[in-house]
Design an enzyme around this catalytic site. Structure first.
Site, PDB file in Angstrom:
ATOM      1  N   GLU A 177      47.981  38.871  31.601  1.00 28.84           N
ATOM      2  CA  GLU A 177      46.986  37.862  31.933  1.00 28.84           C
ATOM      3  C   GLU A 177      45.579  38.408  31.689  1.00 28.84           C
ATOM      4  O   GLU A 177      45.285  39.553  32.011  1.00 28.84           O
ATOM      5  CB  GLU A 177      47.148  37.442  33.396  1.00 28.84           C
ATOM      6  CG  GLU A 177      46.245  36.310  33.824  1.00 28.84           C
ATOM      7  CD  GLU A 177      46.502  35.876  35.259  1.00 28.84           C
ATOM      8  OE1 GLU A 177      45.635  35.223  35.859  1.00 28.84           O
ATOM      9  OE2 GLU A 177      47.594  36.206  35.781  1.00 28.84           O
TER      10      GLU A 177
ATOM     11  N   CYS B 134      48.570  41.416  37.416  1.00 27.71           N
ATOM     12  CA  CYS B 134      47.700  42.528  37.817  1.00 27.71           C
ATOM     13  C   CYS B 134      48.511  43.804  37.717  1.00 27.71           C
ATOM     14  O   CYS B 134      49.698  43.829  38.082  1.00 27.71           O
ATOM     15  CB  CYS B 134      47.197  42.313  39.246  1.00 27.71           C
ATOM     16  SG  CYS B 134      46.178  43.670  39.874  1.00 27.71           S
TER      17      CYS B 134
END
Length: 594
Positions: free
Chosen positions: A492, A458
């Protein structure tokens, strides 16, 4: 002609309407006079004074009939067009008068006194001077009536439903949203203003509000009596203050030392039946004086929240935080974040920019900042160049800080799902230092053991630092860590919209810089990946988006587009090197295990 002039100027009735055309036949005037005397006529003060001054001259003439009236009995009645009165309040009143005029065609016009002329005559037109005087008096009367009926200076009355949304309901179970803890509002939509939550009724809240108002008036009166005293710093307390202090001491001395068995059972039964949906019973816990002070503080805080809600700054009941106060910035949020319900309902949160603790009010934040000893994120400082620093924070060692950081990030990220399970992650927090401390710029997190070689889980740049190059610095720093680890990294998925734009821009710059420095004739995607730590899939997708990858005669060719390289050079020269990561400033070794 003189009679016609008088009717045009004095045709306005005392209630602000125009009379219709009339017939001058004597039989009809006698009938209309008797009908008019039976009807109620409203006279203003100005018309009453005018009638008293004109009756002496008009009625003193008796029942004399002028030449004009004698001629009017043998001729057809002259009709005059309707004119809108100056004193009419609105167009609606004028339309109503026009409709009623058809039913009053036989009614004679009224004189400046507001009375209809008698069957023989009450009007004396003896000289032009009397005509001018009557015209002047009628004009003054109409102007005074217009001023009396003018309501434009009055404020508009506020409608009840403008400040309340009746689709909202109080979250307290069994509450009908009626009443308010302050006793000043008819409805409430939050726990802070719910009388039922505070174990009170709406009538009791109104009674307490009137008592507080009386006490405030008495306090103001007593302060006025003390105004004549000198305001010195070491001034002795007044007699009133001494008496009040003794009274408070006596009230606190009368407090019961503890709860008896019946009271304890009552409290336990209340807690078991209502749980957290009601406020605990507070009687006999402290003195009555201190309990009343607490109730006053509750009512005052609830009143302040209600004012903010009416002003649109607080949206209680929506469970959506609209703004946060973060340091010297007030930030508008973008998405929902799962803060506790008691905080999310407020609509605005106050946060400490160093420890990321969230609070309900400015007062609590001010008290916290006076005691907070943090001036930078917890963890190890692994990078520093100029006023830019990066701290490595372990989610297992600093769990509360990392959870607060994730909740803060969710306010500006749509796809984030990690909030409380922070132990398997490392957080790299970038700050900007000044004389007050290290201020949060952004952060990214990564798994301690990623099987897919994700170097970012993140990533977030705070809104006040966006479009300043800090996002690319965070991305570049994540790839720098991958180079030190001798790994190939990739973010990701899925990426947010702003994250995808930032990564595409970063990959473009990396490839153009590599091609600008490359001097050979044959190039390999694998070599680019090993040198830049960028995943080969990301390299291929970026080359395709730049139209630099072609398939020709069974082979893939990479086109070196000099125009794109020249544009990149121009931007780099204009931007400078202020927002870049220096690999030599990194002091870090890859962590071993968990």
């Amino acid at each position: 002609a003189a009679l016609g002039m008088l009717f045009r100027t004095a045709g306005s009735s005392s209630d602000g309407t125009e009379d219709s055309d009339f017939s001058a036949d004597l039989e009809h005037t006698e009938v209309s006079e008797s009908a008019h005397r039976r009807s109620s006529t409203r006279l203003t003060r100005a018309s009453l004074r005018l009638s008293q001054s004109s009756q002496a001259s008009v009625f003193s003439s008796g029942r004399r009939v002028t030449r004009s009236q004698q001629g009017a009995t043998n001729t057809t009645a002259k009709r005059y067009p309707l004119r809108q009165s100056r004193s009419s309040g609105s167009d609606t009143e004028a339309n109503v008068d026009l409709k009623q005029g058809a039913d009053r065609d036989e009614t004679p016009p009224r004189t400046p006194t507001g009375n209809a002329p008698s069957s023989e005559s009450d009007i004396e037109v003896s000289s032009p001077s009397n005509d001018l005087e009557d015209e002047r008096l009628a004009k003054e009367l109409s102007l005074k009536e217009a001023a009396a009926h003018d309501l434009s200076h009055r404020p508009k009355r506020r409608r009840f439903h403008e400040s309340y949304n009746f689709n909202m309901k109080c979250p307290t179970p069994g509450c009908n949203s009626l009443g308010h803890l302050t006793g000043r509002h008819e409805r409430h939509f939050s726990i802070s203003g719910c009388p039922l939550y505070h174990n009170l009724s709406a009538d009791e809240c109104k009674g307490k509000a009137s008592t507080r108002d009386k006490q405030a008036e008495e306090r103001t009166l007593s302060h006025r009596q003390d105004e004549n005293r000198h305001s010195t710093r070491n001034q002795a307390p007044s007699d009133r203050q001494l008496r009040y202090k003794e009274k408070v001491t006596e009230l606190r001395r009368k407090r019961n030392s503890g709860l008896n068995k019946e009271q304890k059972e009552k409290y336990m039964e209340h807690r078991q039946s209502h749980g957290t949906s009601r406020e605990p019973l507070l009687e006999n816990i402290t003195s009555d004086y201190d309990l009343e002070l607490f109730r006053k503080a509750q009512a005052r805080a609830s009143d302040d929240l209600e004012k903010l809600r009416l002003a649109g700054q607080v949206s209680e009941g929506s469970n959506m935080i609209k703004t946060i106060v973060f340091g010297r910035y007030e930030l508008d949020t973008w998405y929902h974040s799962p803060y506790p319900e008691e905080y999310a309902r407020l609509g605005r949160l106050y946060m400490c920019e160093f420890c990321l603790k969230y609070m309900k009010s400015q007062t609590i934040l001010r008290r916290h900042m006076a005691k907070c000893v943090w001036k930078h994120p917890p963890g190890d400082e692994i990078y520093r160049k100029g006023n830019i620093s990066v701290f490595e924070v372990d989610g297992k060692k600093n769990k509360i800080y990392c959870q607060n950081l994730c909740l803060l990030a969710k306010l500006f990220l749509d796809h984030k799902t990690l909030y409380y399970d922070v132990e398997p992650f490392l957080f790299y927090v970038m700050t900007e230092a000044d004389n007050t401390g290290c201020h949060l710029v952004g952060y990214f997190s990564k798994e301690k053991n990623s099987f897919l070689n994700y170097n970012v889980s993140c990533i977030l740049t705070m809104p006040q630092y966006m479009r300043q190059g800090y996002g690319k610095m965070l991305i570049d720093f994540s790839y720098l860590l991958s180079k030190v680890e001798e790994k190939v990294g990739s973010p990701e998925r899925p990426l947010s919209d702003l994250g995808l734009i930032s990564y595409r821009s970063y990959w473009k710059e990396v490839l153009l810089r590599y091609l600008n420095n490359f001097q050979g004739k044959e190039i390999s995607i694998k070599e680019i990946s090993q040198e830049t730590a960028v995943n080969p899939v990301d390299i291929v997708s970026t080359l395709q988006s730049l139209q630099m990858l072609k398939y020709w005669k069974g082979k893939h060719l990479v086109l070196k587009r000099q125009d794109l390289i020249d544009d990149w050079k121009a931007k780099e020269t204009k931007r400078g090197n202020s927002k870049t990561i220096d690999p030599t400033a990194l002091k870090w070794t890859p962590p071993k295990g968990t």
